[in-house]
Scaffold this motif. Sequence first.
Motif: not given
Length: 73
Positions: A41, A44-45, A48
């Motif tokens: 997670r 992915r952050e 992004r």
Amino acid sequence: MSDTSITSSRLDELERLVVHQDQTIEDLNAAITAQWTLIERLEREVARLGERVAEAEQSTGQAAPVDRPPPHY
């Protein structure tokens, strides 16, 4: 104590240790699984956020150099 009772006692102790080790392994597996979920997670952050920074730099029309000295020099 007879040989049979000593053997039985040792076997009981070994079975107790195996049960304890099995529980420890399950607990560690659960912890590792939770950590990998969190790591994925966070990866992915970070990706992004990297994209958002790149978009913000492009939208301003200029990419500020990273090694630029502070204004007071």
